[in-house]
Design an enzyme around this catalytic site. Structure first.
Site, PDB file in Angstrom:
ATOM      1  N   GLY A  87      43.895  51.148  38.916  1.00  0.00           N
ATOM      2  CA  GLY A  87      44.534  50.779  37.685  1.00  0.00           C
ATOM      3  C   GLY A  87      43.897  49.483  36.971  1.00  0.00           C
ATOM      4  O   GLY A  87      44.042  49.315  35.868  1.00  0.00           O
ATOM      5  N   LEU A 145      36.929  40.314  38.780  1.00  0.00           N
ATOM      6  CA  LEU A 145      37.793  40.780  39.953  1.00  0.00           C
ATOM      7  C   LEU A 145      36.896  40.529  41.268  1.00  0.00           C
ATOM      8  O   LEU A 145      35.803  40.710  41.323  1.00  0.00           O
ATOM      9  CB  LEU A 145      37.810  42.439  39.734  1.00  0.00           C
ATOM     10  CG  LEU A 145      38.756  42.895  38.626  1.00  0.00           C
ATOM     11  CD1 LEU A 145      38.444  44.468  38.503  1.00  0.00           C
ATOM     12  CD2 LEU A 145      40.131  42.612  38.884  1.00  0.00           C
ATOM     13  N   ALA A 165      31.587  39.449  42.827  1.00  0.00           N
ATOM     14  CA  ALA A 165      32.370  38.243  43.466  1.00  0.00           C
ATOM     15  C   ALA A 165      31.644  38.176  44.663  1.00  0.00           C
ATOM     16  O   ALA A 165      31.955  37.897  45.731  1.00  0.00           O
ATOM     17  CB  ALA A 165      33.562  38.821  43.973  1.00  0.00           C
ATOM     18  N   HIS A 166      30.170  38.142  44.320  1.00  0.00           N
ATOM     19  CA  HIS A 166      29.193  37.619  45.262  1.00  0.00           C
ATOM     20  C   HIS A 166      28.666  36.554  44.720  1.00  0.00           C
ATOM     21  O   HIS A 166      28.368  36.058  43.729  1.00  0.00           O
ATOM     22  CB  HIS A 166      27.891  38.692  45.479  1.00  0.00           C
ATOM     23  CG  HIS A 166      28.475  39.897  46.092  1.00  0.00           C
ATOM     24  ND1 HIS A 166      28.188  40.220  47.494  1.00  0.00           N
ATOM     25  CD2 HIS A 166      29.287  41.117  45.662  1.00  0.00           C
ATOM     26  CE1 HIS A 166      28.688  41.496  47.636  1.00  0.00           C
ATOM     27  NE2 HIS A 166      29.551  42.034  46.369  1.00  0.00           N
ATOM     28  N   ASP A 220      37.810  48.937  48.406  1.00  0.00           N
ATOM     29  CA  ASP A 220      37.065  47.879  48.184  1.00  0.00           C
ATOM     30  C   ASP A 220      37.975  46.411  48.352  1.00  0.00           C
ATOM     31  O   ASP A 220      37.966  45.453  47.559  1.00  0.00           O
ATOM     32  CB  ASP A 220      36.354  47.827  46.659  1.00  0.00           C
ATOM     33  CG  ASP A 220      35.402  46.545  46.542  1.00  0.00           C
ATOM     34  OD1 ASP A 220      35.003  45.944  47.434  1.00  0.00           O
ATOM     35  OD2 ASP A 220      35.227  46.057  45.344  1.00  0.00           O
TER      36      ASP A 220
END
Length: 401
Positions: free
Chosen positions: A261, A319, A152-153, A285
């Site tokens: 999870g 994610l 996600a960068h 995170d």
């Protein structure tokens, strides 16, 4: 209790907590007590020995609740609707949201951006550190990452770690850059690892296509951490052990894991706890939706959608951090059958040691900051009593602490 509905009480001064079940790496300790003076743990034991420390102190009856050291989050991007990229007020607000969930010490993680923009944010965090005991400094998760493993960068922000960029970031952080994640295969990475480590910054391998040999070379050069193990890197293959295999093989290295999870299956987390005992650090995170709710958010310059507590980049299945708190990670782990003492260690003492602060926070031992968290048996946070003691506000070169 402090404000109505809050579990966070006033900072610990002179306090005795009694009749607790203390949980640490060594197990559960029934009928335990901890005594603090001026925000530091001075003694602990079991039974009635607390009485000799009670004179002039506040006495808190835990009534059999679980007592753990304050949780230490080495990798969090925000929470409570706030993200660290939105300025000093947002950094403080995110910290307050996590404190309600038992995290008393944290590092403010920043996502990849233009080096000058990151420099401005590092300077903002540096201005906060001395007056905010729970803030341990900053973490640069980028911009020195692999495009192929960007997660996600923003790919457009990713660059090689030039000596000039490294020197600039160290200068503006004024000793508060706690750790940095980089891809050891980028041009100039080896020199960057050595420069950051020499300045007292903990270097993490992450967001990389590195082989086990690449990662091992970075560890030999001074890297000591693996950013969110298994995520944004090659997996653990029987003929290609990758960064996870290299980290497990090196006793100096701590492995982060996001135990929500979603990022890593709990069965894999169990394997890692057995493979690297005492070297696994739970991290959140977390992005802005942690301790918040579903909806639309921003992470750096990217749009994130959160549904059912799962954060992904808009229009993708990638994610985008998590909505986790460390107390939530404890619950996820125990629900999967993982041992609570090992999980507590991974959320307290291990990250404190990884950040070079093991002698100051992360355990309820004499001489450590009295960061105290009471949990119900279902691991819901009952009370948080943070210490106002700072944990070395400025990192020092390795070996000096």
């Amino acid at each position: 209790m402090s404000a109505a509905g809050s579990v966070v009480g006033p900072p610990v001064g002179d306090l005795v907590v009694r009749s607790a079940v203390l949980v640490d790496a060594d197990g559960r300790h029934p009928d335990a007590w901890v005594a603090a003076r001026d925000g530091l743990v001075v003694a602990r034991g079991a039974g009635g020995g607390w009485r000799e420390h009670a004179r002039g102190a506040e006495v808190l009856d835990a009534e059999g609740a679980l007592l753990v050291a304050g949780l230490v989050d080495a990798h969090t991007h925000g929470g409570g609707g706030s993200t660290h990229e939105d300025g000093p007020g947002a950094v403080l607000a995110a910290g307050a949201a996590h404190r309600e969930h038992g995290t008393t010490r944290r590092v403010a993680s920043l996502v990849s951006d233009d080096v000058d923009a990151l420099a401005e944010r590092l300077a903002e965090v540096a201005d906060l550190v001395d007056d905010e005991p729970g803030l341990l400094g900053s973490h640069l998760e980028g911009p020195f990452l692999a495009v192929e493993r960007k997660g996600a960068h923003d790919a457009g922000a990713l660059v090689d770690p030039s000596p000039a960029a490294v020197a600039h970031l160290l200068r503006v952080a004024r000793g508060t850059l706690r750790h940095v994640t980089l891809d050891p295969r980028r041009a100039g990475a080896r020199e960057a690892v050595r420069a950051f480590a020499a300045a007292g910054v903990v270097v993490a391998v992450g967001h990389t296509e590195a082989s086990s040999d690449d990662a091992a070379a970075a560890f030999a050069d001074g890297a000591r951490l693996l950013t969110h193990a298994f995520n944004a890197m090659p997996g653990l293959h029987h003929r290609a052990p990758g960064p996870v295999g290299a980290a497990c093989a090196d006793e100096r290295v701590v492995l982060e894991i996001v135990l929500d999870g979603e990022h890593v299956h709990p069965a894999v987390a169990a394997v890692l706890l057995r493979a690297a005992p005492g070297r696994v650090a739970l991290v959140s995170d977390s992005m802005a939706a942690a301790a918040g709710g579903d909806g639309r958010y921003r992470l750096g310059g990217l749009d994130v959608v959160v549904e059912g507590g799962r954060a992904v980049l808009e229009g993708t299945t990638t994610l985008a951090g998590s909505t986790l708190t460390l107390a939530g990670a404890l619950r996820t782990g125990t629900a999967a059958g993982l041992p609570l003492p090992a999980l507590v260690d991974a959320a307290t003492a291990v990250p404190a040691r990884a950040l070079g602060l093991g002698g100051r926070v992360g355990t309820l031992a004499p001489g450590r900051a009295a960061d105290l968290v009471l949990l119900d048996e279902d691991l819901a946070v009952r009370a948080v009593r943070p210490s106002a003691r700072r944990a070395v506000s400025r990192p020092t070169a390795r070996g000096a602490e």
